[in-house]
Enzyme design. Structure first.
Site, PDB file in Angstrom:
ATOM      1  N   ASP A 165       0.910  -1.312  -0.057  1.00 20.98           N
ATOM      2  CA  ASP A 165      -0.021  -0.032   0.064  1.00 20.98           C
ATOM      3  C   ASP A 165       1.062   1.229  -0.046  1.00 20.98           C
ATOM      4  O   ASP A 165       0.337   2.449  -0.126  1.00 20.98           O
ATOM      5  CB  ASP A 165      -0.993  -0.002   1.227  1.00 20.98           C
ATOM      6  CG  ASP A 165      -0.463  -0.031   2.537  1.00 20.98           C
ATOM      7  OD1 ASP A 165       0.730  -0.122   2.672  1.00 20.98           O
ATOM      8  OD2 ASP A 165      -1.110   0.080   3.481  1.00 20.98           O
ATOM      9  N   SER A 166       2.226   1.227   0.117  1.00 20.35           N
ATOM     10  CA  SER A 166       3.165   2.113   0.008  1.00 20.35           C
ATOM     11  C   SER A 166       2.897   2.846  -1.649  1.00 20.35           C
ATOM     12  O   SER A 166       3.462   3.817  -1.817  1.00 20.35           O
ATOM     13  CB  SER A 166       4.562   1.677  -0.025  1.00 20.35           C
ATOM     14  OG  SER A 166       4.741   0.679  -0.742  1.00 20.35           O
ATOM     15  N   LYS A 171      -0.930  -9.854   2.854  1.00 22.87           N
ATOM     16  CA  LYS A 171      -0.290  -9.241   3.977  1.00 22.87           C
ATOM     17  C   LYS A 171      -1.117  -8.298   4.781  1.00 22.87           C
ATOM     18  O   LYS A 171      -1.633  -7.620   4.164  1.00 22.87           O
ATOM     19  CB  LYS A 171       1.095  -8.395   3.620  1.00 22.87           C
ATOM     20  CG  LYS A 171       1.962  -7.785   4.724  1.00 22.87           C
ATOM     21  CD  LYS A 171       3.116  -7.338   4.410  1.00 22.87           C
ATOM     22  CE  LYS A 171       3.119  -5.977   3.620  1.00 22.87           C
ATOM     23  NZ  LYS A 171       2.878  -4.965   4.755  1.00 22.87           N
ATOM     24  N   ASP A 229      -0.929  -6.551  -0.591  1.00 25.58           N
ATOM     25  CA  ASP A 229      -1.214  -5.845   0.734  1.00 25.58           C
ATOM     26  C   ASP A 229      -2.696  -5.516   0.842  1.00 25.58           C
ATOM     27  O   ASP A 229      -3.384  -5.248  -0.151  1.00 25.58           O
ATOM     28  CB  ASP A 229      -0.407  -4.384   0.674  1.00 25.58           C
ATOM     29  CG  ASP A 229       0.309  -4.371   1.831  1.00 25.58           C
ATOM     30  OD1 ASP A 229       0.225  -5.005   2.766  1.00 25.58           O
ATOM     31  OD2 ASP A 229       1.028  -3.214   1.949  1.00 25.58           O
ATOM     32  N   GLU A 239       9.264  -4.112  10.884  1.00 28.69           N
ATOM     33  CA  GLU A 239       9.635  -2.753  10.355  1.00 28.69           C
ATOM     34  C   GLU A 239      10.208  -2.199  11.221  1.00 28.69           C
ATOM     35  O   GLU A 239       9.570  -1.771  12.305  1.00 28.69           O
ATOM     36  CB  GLU A 239       8.509  -2.240   9.581  1.00 28.69           C
ATOM     37  CG  GLU A 239       8.937  -0.681   8.905  1.00 28.69           C
ATOM     38  CD  GLU A 239       7.871  -0.544   7.853  1.00 28.69           C
ATOM     39  OE1 GLU A 239       7.180  -1.057   7.628  1.00 28.69           O
ATOM     40  OE2 GLU A 239       8.022   0.882   7.625  1.00 28.69           O
ATOM     41  N   GLU A 287      -1.263  -5.650   8.668  1.00 27.21           N
ATOM     42  CA  GLU A 287      -0.544  -5.101   9.695  1.00 27.21           C
ATOM     43  C   GLU A 287      -1.053  -5.394  11.167  1.00 27.21           C
ATOM     44  O   GLU A 287      -2.278  -5.285  11.050  1.00 27.21           O
ATOM     45  CB  GLU A 287      -0.166  -3.514   9.387  1.00 27.21           C
ATOM     46  CG  GLU A 287       0.347  -3.264   8.236  1.00 27.21           C
ATOM     47  CD  GLU A 287       0.572  -1.751   8.033  1.00 27.21           C
ATOM     48  OE1 GLU A 287      -0.029  -0.965   8.947  1.00 27.21           O
ATOM     49  OE2 GLU A 287       0.936  -1.282   6.724  1.00 27.21           O
TER      50      GLU A 287
HETATM   51  O1  KIV Z   1       3.672  -1.181   1.608  1.00 23.12           O
HETATM   52  C1  KIV Z   1       4.664  -1.333   1.737  1.00 23.12           C
HETATM   53  O2  KIV Z   1       5.592  -1.188   0.813  1.00 23.12           O
HETATM   54  C2  KIV Z   1       5.408  -2.480   2.703  1.00 23.12           C
HETATM   55  C3  KIV Z   1       6.728  -2.376   3.327  1.00 23.12           C
HETATM   56  C4  KIV Z   1       6.882  -1.175   4.009  1.00 23.12           C
HETATM   57  C5  KIV Z   1       7.036  -3.734   3.637  1.00 23.12           C
HETATM   58  O3  KIV Z   1       4.289  -2.745   3.647  1.00 23.12           O
END
Ligand code: KIV
EC number: 2.1.2.11
Length: 276
Positions: free
Chosen positions: A47-48, A115, A86, A184, A117
């Site tokens: 989600d970055s 993934k 994500d 992280e 969090e």
């Molecule tokens: O979204 C992302 O790029 C991440 C990384 C920081 C692992 O979750």
């Protein structure tokens, strides 16, 4: 030798054998093809992308539709690379919502796992998604989606109590069925302790050298993203500069009239009727 795509079993196997691996991000087809051609083992469509692709200040505004839109071309471009989708902020607030959105990501994109969090507070969601037959990667330490509740983008696990919480989180996530965990922004010693506490690999981003795998955002490690550079980012290339130089060269030759030369033109002679 052609790259062989990892399987879910390889994650634990690599950890047991002490074999390190690497993991980067991609959010589009072209970058996915480049990573697929490289030796890197895993792609995260993170989600970055909110910051890197969409220009947002953080990840909170990223939607499920954004994720599906970006994961699909990455899956097309990287058939030999394990791909993580994500789950964006708000997409796993209850176990039912989490399962529905995880199923959507897998069904509509064909990525290999999801993934999400969070530590022990996410156990019901993790168990529900694993129960639906989907591979789940955890993400603890600095969790960007809820960074404001952690006091901002800060190193986590800096006290004995918070380090112990991270170790407990990792142990419980493993028990709940996560096949690997992103860790992280923690001190290196905490990274080592978390990695030693579990049998699944710990994938570190700013977690020091003693974890099982290193993660970086591709645009950070290639020196493309210009807004900020976290301390843990090493730029292994200066692609932004190379791109600017290429663009300036195109601009210069356009102004000079040296581009396109015959090599880049269609040179067939045509008798043009005189109409003007
Ligand atoms: O979204 C992302 O790029 C991440 C990384 C920081 C692992 O979750």
């Amino acid at each position: 030798m052609a790259k062989v795509k990892m399987t879910v079993g390889d994650f634990k196997k690599f950890k047991k054998e002490g074999k390190r691996f690497s993991f980067v991000t991609a959010y589009d087809y072209t970058t996915a093809t480049i990573v697929d051609e490289s030796d890197c083992n895993i792609i995260l469509v993170g989600d970055s992308l909110g910051m890197i692709m969409l220009g947002y200040k953080g990840t909170e505004s990223v939607t499920m539709d954004d994720m599906v839109h970006h994961i699909r071309p990455v899956v097309k471009g990287a058939p030999n690379t394990w791909i993580i989708g994500d789950m964006p902020f708000g997409s796993y607030i209850t176990p039912e919502i989490a399962v529905a959105n995880a199923v959507r990501l897998i069904k509509e994109t064909n990525c290999d796992c999801v993934k999400l969090e969070g530590g022990v507070e996410m156990l019901p969601q993790i168990k529900a998604i694993v129960g639906a037959g989907i591979n789940v990667m955890g993400h603890i330490g600095l969790t960007p989606q809820t960074a404001s509740s952690l006091g901002g983008f800060k190193v986590q696990g800096g006290t004995p109590e918070s380090a112990a919480k991270l170790i407990k989180d990792a142990i419980e996530l493993e028990k709940a069925g996560c096949f690997s965990i992103v860790l992280e922004c923690v001190p290196s010693g905490v990274g080592k302790a978390v990695s030693e506490a579990v049998e699944i690999p710990i994938l570190g981003i700013g977690a020091g050298p003693h974890v099982d795998c290193q993660v970086l955002v591709t645009q950070d490690l290639l020196g493309m993203y210009g807004d900020f550079k976290p301390k843990f980012v090493k730029q292994f290339a200066q692609v932004r500069q190379v791109m600017i130089e290429g663009l300036n060269e195109f601009h210069k030759e356009t102004l000079e009239g040296t581009f396109p030369s015959p090599e880049f033109s269609f040179n067939k002679q045509v008798d043009i009727p005189k109409l003007y």
